[in-house]
Each structure stands twice: as C-alpha cells, then as structure tokens.
Design a protein around this motif. Structure first.
Motif, PDB file in Angstrom:
ATOM      1  N   PRO A 128       0.814  -1.215   0.000  1.00  0.00           N
ATOM      2  CA  PRO A 128       0.000   0.000   0.000  1.00  0.00           C
ATOM      3  C   PRO A 128       0.845   1.261   0.000  1.00  0.00           C
ATOM      4  O   PRO A 128       1.895   1.325   0.638  1.00  0.00           O
ATOM      5  N   GLY A 129       0.376   2.259  -0.726  1.00  0.00           N
ATOM      6  CA  GLY A 129       1.055   3.549  -0.761  1.00  0.00           C
ATOM      7  C   GLY A 129       0.756   4.383   0.467  1.00  0.00           C
ATOM      8  O   GLY A 129       0.301   3.875   1.498  1.00  0.00           O
ATOM      9  N   PHE A 130       1.001   5.659   0.343  1.00  0.00           N
ATOM     10  CA  PHE A 130       0.814   6.614   1.436  1.00  0.00           C
ATOM     11  C   PHE A 130      -0.682   6.895   1.571  1.00  0.00           C
ATOM     12  O   PHE A 130      -1.311   7.387   0.637  1.00  0.00           O
ATOM     13  N   TYR A 131      -1.238   6.552   2.709  1.00  0.00           N
ATOM     14  CA  TYR A 131      -2.689   6.661   2.898  1.00  0.00           C
ATOM     15  C   TYR A 131      -3.182   8.100   2.716  1.00  0.00           C
ATOM     16  O   TYR A 131      -2.719   9.020   3.400  1.00  0.00           O
ATOM     17  N   MET A 132      -4.152   8.273   1.826  1.00  0.00           N
ATOM     18  CA  MET A 132      -4.796   9.580   1.710  1.00  0.00           C
ATOM     19  C   MET A 132      -5.446   9.983   3.034  1.00  0.00           C
ATOM     20  O   MET A 132      -5.498  11.165   3.382  1.00  0.00           O
ATOM     21  N   SER A 133      -5.923   9.006   3.783  1.00  0.00           N
ATOM     22  CA  SER A 133      -6.584   9.299   5.063  1.00  0.00           C
ATOM     23  C   SER A 133      -5.629   9.906   6.086  1.00  0.00           C
ATOM     24  O   SER A 133      -6.078  10.508   7.073  1.00  0.00           O
ATOM     25  N   ASN A 134      -4.303   9.776   5.866  1.00  0.00           N
ATOM     26  CA  ASN A 134      -3.353  10.455   6.753  1.00  0.00           C
ATOM     27  C   ASN A 134      -3.560  11.968   6.737  1.00  0.00           C
ATOM     28  O   ASN A 134      -3.215  12.667   7.702  1.00  0.00           O
ATOM     29  N   LEU A 135      -4.099  12.468   5.634  1.00  0.00           N
ATOM     30  CA  LEU A 135      -4.298  13.912   5.518  1.00  0.00           C
ATOM     31  C   LEU A 135      -5.324  14.423   6.530  1.00  0.00           C
ATOM     32  O   LEU A 135      -5.354  15.626   6.830  1.00  0.00           O
ATOM     33  N   ASP A 136      -6.157  13.529   7.050  1.00  0.00           N
ATOM     34  CA  ASP A 136      -7.121  13.945   8.080  1.00  0.00           C
ATOM     35  C   ASP A 136      -6.421  14.611   9.260  1.00  0.00           C
ATOM     36  O   ASP A 136      -6.957  15.530   9.868  1.00  0.00           O
ATOM     37  N   THR A 137      -5.235  14.123   9.591  1.00  0.00           N
ATOM     38  CA  THR A 137      -4.504  14.700  10.721  1.00  0.00           C
ATOM     39  C   THR A 137      -3.342  15.582  10.283  1.00  0.00           C
ATOM     40  O   THR A 137      -2.896  16.441  11.034  1.00  0.00           O
ATOM     41  N   MET A 138      -2.860  15.380   9.057  1.00  0.00           N
ATOM     42  CA  MET A 138      -1.654  16.103   8.614  1.00  0.00           C
ATOM     43  C   MET A 138      -1.947  17.428   7.910  1.00  0.00           C
ATOM     44  O   MET A 138      -1.040  18.239   7.740  1.00  0.00           O
ATOM     45  N   PHE A 139      -3.181  17.613   7.488  1.00  0.00           N
ATOM     46  CA  PHE A 139      -3.519  18.784   6.669  1.00  0.00           C
ATOM     47  C   PHE A 139      -4.662  19.545   7.330  1.00  0.00           C
ATOM     48  O   PHE A 139      -5.815  19.112   7.298  1.00  0.00           O
ATOM     49  N   ASN A 140      -4.322  20.667   7.947  1.00  0.00           N
ATOM     50  CA  ASN A 140      -5.292  21.411   8.758  1.00  0.00           C
ATOM     51  C   ASN A 140      -5.090  22.915   8.598  1.00  0.00           C
ATOM     52  O   ASN A 140      -4.030  23.358   8.121  1.00  0.00           O
ATOM     53  N   PRO A 141      -6.092  23.702   9.016  1.00  0.00           N
ATOM     54  CA  PRO A 141      -5.902  25.151   8.986  1.00  0.00           C
ATOM     55  C   PRO A 141      -4.749  25.572   9.890  1.00  0.00           C
ATOM     56  O   PRO A 141      -4.580  25.040  10.992  1.00  0.00           O
ATOM     57  N   SER A 142      -3.953  26.512   9.432  1.00  0.00           N
ATOM     58  CA  SER A 142      -2.857  27.046  10.243  1.00  0.00           C
ATOM     59  C   SER A 142      -3.423  27.784  11.454  1.00  0.00           C
ATOM     60  O   SER A 142      -4.465  28.443  11.356  1.00  0.00           O
ATOM     61  N   PRO A 143      -2.748  27.688  12.604  1.00  0.00           N
ATOM     62  CA  PRO A 143      -3.202  28.475  13.769  1.00  0.00           C
ATOM     63  C   PRO A 143      -2.982  29.977  13.574  1.00  0.00           C
ATOM     64  O   PRO A 143      -3.551  30.786  14.296  1.00  0.00           O
ATOM     65  N   GLN A 144      -2.162  30.330  12.595  1.00  0.00           N
ATOM     66  CA  GLN A 144      -1.863  31.748  12.331  1.00  0.00           C
ATOM     67  C   GLN A 144      -2.838  32.310  11.290  1.00  0.00           C
ATOM     68  O   GLN A 144      -3.158  31.642  10.322  1.00  0.00           O
ATOM     69  N   PRO A 145      -3.311  33.546  11.502  1.00  0.00           N
ATOM     70  CA  PRO A 145      -4.148  34.190  10.469  1.00  0.00           C
ATOM     71  C   PRO A 145      -3.384  34.217   9.142  1.00  0.00           C
ATOM     72  O   PRO A 145      -2.165  34.388   9.161  1.00  0.00           O
ATOM     73  N   PRO A 146      -4.039  34.016   8.013  1.00  0.00           N
ATOM     74  CA  PRO A 146      -5.492  33.859   7.824  1.00  0.00           C
ATOM     75  C   PRO A 146      -5.986  32.421   7.949  1.00  0.00           C
ATOM     76  O   PRO A 146      -7.023  32.072   7.385  1.00  0.00           O
ATOM     77  N   HIS A 147      -5.275  31.590   8.669  1.00  0.00           N
ATOM     78  CA  HIS A 147      -5.710  30.222   8.971  1.00  0.00           C
ATOM     79  C   HIS A 147      -5.892  29.361   7.708  1.00  0.00           C
ATOM     80  O   HIS A 147      -6.821  28.557   7.609  1.00  0.00           O
ATOM     81  N   ALA A 148      -5.002  29.543   6.745  1.00  0.00           N
ATOM     82  CA  ALA A 148      -5.074  28.758   5.505  1.00  0.00           C
ATOM     83  C   ALA A 148      -4.701  27.306   5.789  1.00  0.00           C
ATOM     84  O   ALA A 148      -3.857  27.013   6.650  1.00  0.00           O
ATOM     85  N   TYR A 149      -5.338  26.394   5.063  1.00  0.00           N
ATOM     86  CA  TYR A 149      -4.978  24.984   5.198  1.00  0.00           C
ATOM     87  C   TYR A 149      -3.513  24.807   4.816  1.00  0.00           C
ATOM     88  O   TYR A 149      -3.056  25.323   3.795  1.00  0.00           O
ATOM     89  N   THR A 150      -2.793  24.057   5.679  1.00  0.00           N
ATOM     90  CA  THR A 150      -1.345  23.938   5.514  1.00  0.00           C
ATOM     91  C   THR A 150      -0.899  22.479   5.633  1.00  0.00           C
ATOM     92  O   THR A 150      -1.287  21.780   6.577  1.00  0.00           O
ATOM     93  N   PHE A 151      -0.104  22.038   4.670  1.00  0.00           N
ATOM     94  CA  PHE A 151       0.510  20.713   4.691  1.00  0.00           C
ATOM     95  C   PHE A 151       1.971  20.937   5.046  1.00  0.00           C
ATOM     96  O   PHE A 151       2.780  21.333   4.202  1.00  0.00           O
ATOM     97  N   ALA A 152       2.308  20.734   6.320  1.00  0.00           N
ATOM     98  CA  ALA A 152       3.663  21.012   6.815  1.00  0.00           C
ATOM     99  C   ALA A 152       4.396  19.695   7.040  1.00  0.00           C
ATOM    100  O   ALA A 152       4.008  18.900   7.903  1.00  0.00           O
ATOM    101  N   MET A 153       5.451  19.476   6.253  1.00  0.00           N
ATOM    102  CA  MET A 153       6.145  18.189   6.281  1.00  0.00           C
ATOM    103  C   MET A 153       7.653  18.376   6.195  1.00  0.00           C
ATOM    104  O   MET A 153       8.134  19.350   5.596  1.00  0.00           O
ATOM    105  N   PRO A 154       8.430  17.424   6.724  1.00  0.00           N
ATOM    106  CA  PRO A 154       9.898  17.513   6.651  1.00  0.00           C
ATOM    107  C   PRO A 154      10.423  16.990   5.314  1.00  0.00           C
ATOM    108  O   PRO A 154      11.151  15.986   5.256  1.00  0.00           O
ATOM    109  N   MET A 155      10.037  17.647   4.251  1.00  0.00           N
ATOM    110  CA  MET A 155      10.420  17.234   2.899  1.00  0.00           C
ATOM    111  C   MET A 155      10.266  18.422   1.952  1.00  0.00           C
ATOM    112  O   MET A 155       9.491  19.346   2.229  1.00  0.00           O
ATOM    113  N   PRO A 156      10.972  18.417   0.823  1.00  0.00           N
ATOM    114  CA  PRO A 156      10.785  19.476  -0.170  1.00  0.00           C
ATOM    115  C   PRO A 156       9.401  19.374  -0.816  1.00  0.00           C
ATOM    116  O   PRO A 156       8.795  18.289  -0.843  1.00  0.00           O
ATOM    117  N   PRO A 157       8.905  20.484  -1.375  1.00  0.00           N
ATOM    118  CA  PRO A 157       7.571  20.470  -1.984  1.00  0.00           C
ATOM    119  C   PRO A 157       7.451  19.557  -3.201  1.00  0.00           C
ATOM    120  O   PRO A 157       6.353  19.123  -3.549  1.00  0.00           O
TER     121      PRO A 157
END
Length: 318
Positions: free
Chosen positions: A157-186
């Motif tokens: 199995p590959g990288f679970y799309m369902s992992n995004l449920d916890t990994m991809f969320n609004p930033s706590p900083q205004p304007p609270h844009a959804y942010t995918f923050a990971m230890p890897m290049p884009p």
C-alpha cells in the motif's frame, strides 16, 4: 457454495480487510469463484454480524497463536494477511505474528498468500534511515514467507490519503489557511492511496490474476503526487475553504515536536520523521514505476481530488 475456493481475509472488519471483502463480493466473477472467510477478534460484534449477513463466514483467529490460526486457515485456497505494527509498536512482535501466519499457511497448503507488505527502508537507504520499523518489519516477513516456500505475492500500500485527516489542517496563524507542513521538499513524490476505497481493487486483481502476480510486488497507489499538490488540489476542489492553501517544509525538530507534543513516544516520532524524510531522496517504492501494478486493475483507483471531495472531514466545505 461447497465447491467454491475459500479466500481467508485477515482484519475483516478493518479498513483494508473490509475493502477486500467489498470488492470480492461486488464482483460476480470473484464471488462465483471464492467464498470468504473473515478473520475477526469477535464474530458476535455488529461489524462482523453485518459481514455474516452478506455471506461471509466470520471466525476468530489469533495471530499470536498458531493453533488458533490453523483452525482459521484449514481449507483455505488463498489468504490476504495484514498485521498492525501500531497496535503495540513492537516490530519484533509483528515479525513473529507474520511468521506465524506464514508457517500455518505452509502447513495447511495455502496456494496463494497475498501479504500486505512494505519496502525495507534500512536496506533501500543503505542504513541512512534505520528506524522505520513498521516498513522493515513487513519486509522481513515478506522475506521469510518466500524463504519457506509459501506461494505468495506482496500487496504494497502507498501513502494513505486518510493520513491527511490529521496532517492537513488550517494554520493556527491568520489567515488560517490549510497547511501541509512536512519535513520534505515540496517536489517530493508521494504515492497516494485510498486504503478504504482501493485496497480491494488491487487485492481482488491479485486474487483473480494469481499467475501474473505470483512472486511479485504490486504497488498499490493511484499516482505519484508532489507534496505541494496536496494544497493545490484541495484549493481546486474546495474553492472557498481551500483559498490560500499552502505547503510548508519544516525541519526535523519541528515535525517531531508536533508528534511528541501530541503524546507520541520519542522513538515513534523519530520513526515517522524518517518515514517522511526518506521519500524524497530514495522514493517510497525505491522510485519504481506504478504502471504495471495499475495495469492489473479493472476499476479506476481513487484520485486525490476524488478523495478530498468525499472525505467525511471536508465533505461539507465549499
């Protein structure tokens, strides 16, 4: 009914096993050739009872007990087996569980064991990332299965799309844009996979095309997406909620801090950091193509956009 081959599915009420059962039952050719025996901890629970009502034979099976496994696997033609490292976070225990399954499959004469495995990250990275235990343990089990001569193929199995449920969320900083923050290049290639929706599509293909897949690894993923494609796709699907969605590269300590701050043990945080970090340099599947694996399917796999559109967490967002 009696002349159908028995297909045993471990984790029958879980995401992977449940998807396998759904795919086989909904395919007339597969359902005509195989009857399903589902392994579950408690056949009296509602989820198991629902499977029983659909014609699945639900039985108990303890992967820590070969005697229990022998009862569950006797008479099986094919087996889909999966273990769960994260339940105990003990790789040695997981390897023993996998060996138990393999030994019993050999003893009772299983003709096709479909093992849910992953790559050996320590070997792939020449020791640079030696702590991705939940990958290496499954690779060790695959090697054992082959070493004792059980006829097998490996579903990866590959990288679970369902992992995004916890990994991809609004930033706590205004304007609270959804942010995918990971230890890897884009640009890091991630082979995304909808486990609940698509496990069955791949495993059913492996079940029905035994001669084509025997001894081989089937890479179960829809496509390689760049890490930065996550916020880009989210913004395309959820035009209002996704406005300004972004990818952010974070350092090792920041990433691990998120995990330990949520209560994860230090060793597991290191493991997940290495899991994310090895993908860019070495590739989740060692940079192998997905083409052959995808050619086995008779159903289209779920795209990242389709997953985002249907995911319960985001389904009400515009």
């Amino acid at each position: 009914m009696a002349d159908k081959k028995v297909f045993v599915v471990f984790g029958a009420t879980g995401n992977q096993g449940g998807s396998v059962i759904n795919s086989v039952l909904s395919d007339p050719a597969a359902a005509n050739e195989f009857r399903i025996r589902g392994i579950t901890r408690d056949p009296s629970k509602p989820n198991a009872q629902a499977l029983t009502a659909r014609g699945v034979e639900c039985v108990t099976g303890d992967i820590n007990d070969k005697g229990s496994l022998k009862k569950a696997l006797t008479g099986a033609h094919s087996v889909y087996a999966v273990t769960n490292y994260w339940e105990k976070m003990d790789d040695k225990l997981e390897v023993q569980q996998g060996k138990n399954i393999a030994d019993v499959c050999k003893e009772v004469g299983v003709q096709h064991l479909i093992w849910s495995g992953l790559v050996n990250v320590t070997k792939l990275t020449s020791g640079k990332f030696p702590n991705v235990y939940h990958f290496d343990s499954k690779a060790d089990i695959e090697a054992y299965i082959r070493s004792i001569g059980v006829p097998s193929s490996t579903f990866m199995p590959g990288f679970y799309m369902s992992n995004l449920d916890t990994m991809f969320n609004p930033s706590p900083q205004p304007p609270h844009a959804y942010t995918f923050a990971m230890p890897m290049p884009p640009s890091t290639p991630i082979p995304f996979f909808d486990a609940a929706g698509d496990t069955g599509k791949f495993v059913k293909a492996m079940l029905m095309k035994k001669d084509q897949v025997m001894g081989k690894n089937v890479l179960a993923a829809t496509d390689y997406y760049a890490a930065a494609d996550v916020p880009k796709t989210f913004e395309q699907v959820k035009k209002e909620a996704g406005k300004g969605a972004q990818f952010m590269t974070i350092d090792k300590d920041t990433y691990k801090g998120f995990l330990t701050g949520a209560g994860m043990p230090e060793f597991a945080a290191q493991e997940l950091y290495e899991n994310m970090a090895f993908m860019n340099e070495f590739g989740y599947y060692g940079k192998q193509s997905l083409d052959w694996s995808l050619s086995l399917l008779d159903e289209e796999p779920t795209t990242l956009a389709e997953f985002i559109a249907k995911a319960p967490k985001w389904k009400d967002l515009k």
